[in-house]
Design a protein around this motif. Structure first.
Motif, short mmCIF file in Angstrom:
data_model
loop_
_atom_site.label_atom_id
_atom_site.label_comp_id
_atom_site.label_asym_id
_atom_site.label_seq_id
_atom_site.Cartn_x
_atom_site.Cartn_y
_atom_site.Cartn_z
N LYS A 214 0.98 -1.14 0.11
CA LYS A 214 0.02 -0.19 0.02
C LYS A 214 0.98 1.16 0.10
O LYS A 214 1.93 1.29 0.54
CB LYS A 214 -0.78 -0.12 0.87
N THR A 215 0.32 2.44 -0.53
CA THR A 215 1.04 3.57 -1.02
C THR A 215 0.82 4.13 0.59
O THR A 215 0.11 4.55 1.59
CB THR A 215 1.16 4.76 -1.87
N LEU A 216 1.11 5.28 0.42
CA LEU A 216 1.18 6.28 2.35
C LEU A 216 -0.07 6.93 1.66
O LEU A 216 -1.39 7.56 2.94
CB LEU A 216 2.17 7.65 2.26
N ALA A 217 -1.22 6.89 0.19
CA ALA A 217 -2.28 7.50 0.27
C ALA A 217 -3.49 6.11 0.77
O ALA A 217 -4.70 6.40 1.19
CB ALA A 217 -2.34 8.22 -0.65
N ASP A 218 -3.05 4.69 0.63
CA ASP A 218 -4.20 3.83 0.96
C ASP A 218 -4.05 4.03 2.19
O ASP A 218 -4.96 3.56 3.15
CB ASP A 218 -3.21 2.72 0.26
#
Length: 307
Positions: A214-218
């Motif tokens: 997952k990305t930081l936005a996720d």
């Protein structure tokens, strides 16, 4: 060194001696000897102009801006200070030049943990407790010696350059990168110079993409969903399915219409009013979240007692 992308998750905190250190969980069976070899071989060099000696006193006369030549000049001789590119070229031409900073890893303590064991749960709690702490929580001075140490570091940070564009370069006879007339030597506004940060303004929580895919936005989206579910569950009064007030309404363009507001727009409050409203809004959200957690804990305790 091991042949695959290492998965890691952890956080950084400041020790009482004001040195940052990190706690990280790393997946995989890695030989401790190899980990220590990699740590010993890891370093970072910063090739900046020399700044170990002040050329100008921050409380005295400092270089002044020449609006016609778009350059900073010596207050006594009027000579233009070397630009950032010229200062870097001088480093390349100097065979005896050394990097301004060399950062290395310090002591590395490696501990093996098996998943599902008591040590694993204890280690996870030990690492994640630092995620919710502020970087300055551990730097509150507890003695006169610590106060003096913090004061010396804060004073030194006021005159050290923090980046190629930092105004403090003028104190060392070098024009910052992309120099402009508004720079004030010894008055850089960067957070790294502030006493509350003590030189550390980087990211505190570090998670590899491979750890959770997952990305930081996720992760931010997951956190928002968790808070909304928590508030809805607490409002329902049980642990069943709760209906939120905004169910059926999509976030984003379907709910709001955005347009650029001008400074004289009557609907735009003054900056200080806007900031105070935002602070009050965040405080209200936090109070609602804390109240929801407390209500759920009380419900859980009641059900456990009844059982």
């Amino acid at each position: 060194a091991v042949g695959w992308k290492v998965q890691y998750a952890g956080s950084v905190e400041m020790q009482k001696r004001l040195t940052p250190h990190g706690h990280f969980a790393v997946r995989g069976a890695l030989p401790r000897k190899l980990v220590k070899q990699v740590a010993a071989a890891t370093y970072h060099q910063v090739w900046w102009p020399a700044h170990d000696r002040l050329v100008y006193d921050p409380d005295g006369e400092v270089p002044t801006w020449d609006p016609d030549a778009l350059t900073y000049r010596d207050p006594d001789t009027g000579a233009a200070l070397p630009t950032w590119d010229e200062a870097l070229d001088a480093i390349e031409d100097d065979e005896d030049a050394e990097p301004a900073h060399v950062a290395r890893l310090g002591t590395v303590d490696v501990k093996g943990v098996r998943g599902g064991s008591k040590d694993a749960e204890k280690t996870v709690r030990y690492i994640t407790k630092y995620i919710a702490k502020d970087i300055t929580d551990a730097v509150t001075p507890g003695s006169r010696a610590q106060e003096d140490h913090m004061a010396r570091l804060a004073t030194e940070l006021q005159i050290l350059p923090c980046s190629p564009t930092c105004a403090n370069w003028l104190l060392y006879g070098v024009q910052p990168k992309s120099a402009k007339a508004t720079l004030r030597a010894g008055r850089c506004k960067g957070k790294v110079h502030q006493r509350r940060t003590l030189g550390f303004t980087g990211r505190r929580v570090l998670v590899s993409r491979q750890w959770s895919n997952k990305t930081l936005a996720d992760h931010r989206t997951d956190r928002k969903a968790w808070v909304r579910a928590l508030l809805a569950l607490s409002a329902s009064g049980n642990d069943g399915q709760a209906v939120t007030a905004n169910e059926g309404q999509a976030d984003g363009a379907d709910r709001y219409e955005y347009e650029l507001a001008s400074r004289d727009d009557p609907d735009v409050p003054p900056p200080h009013v806007h900031f105070l409203r935002k602070i009050a809004e965040r405080q209200q959200w936090q109070a609602q979240r804390d109240a929801a957690i407390q209500r759920l804990q009380q419900v859980s305790a009641t059900k456990t007692h009844a059982a």
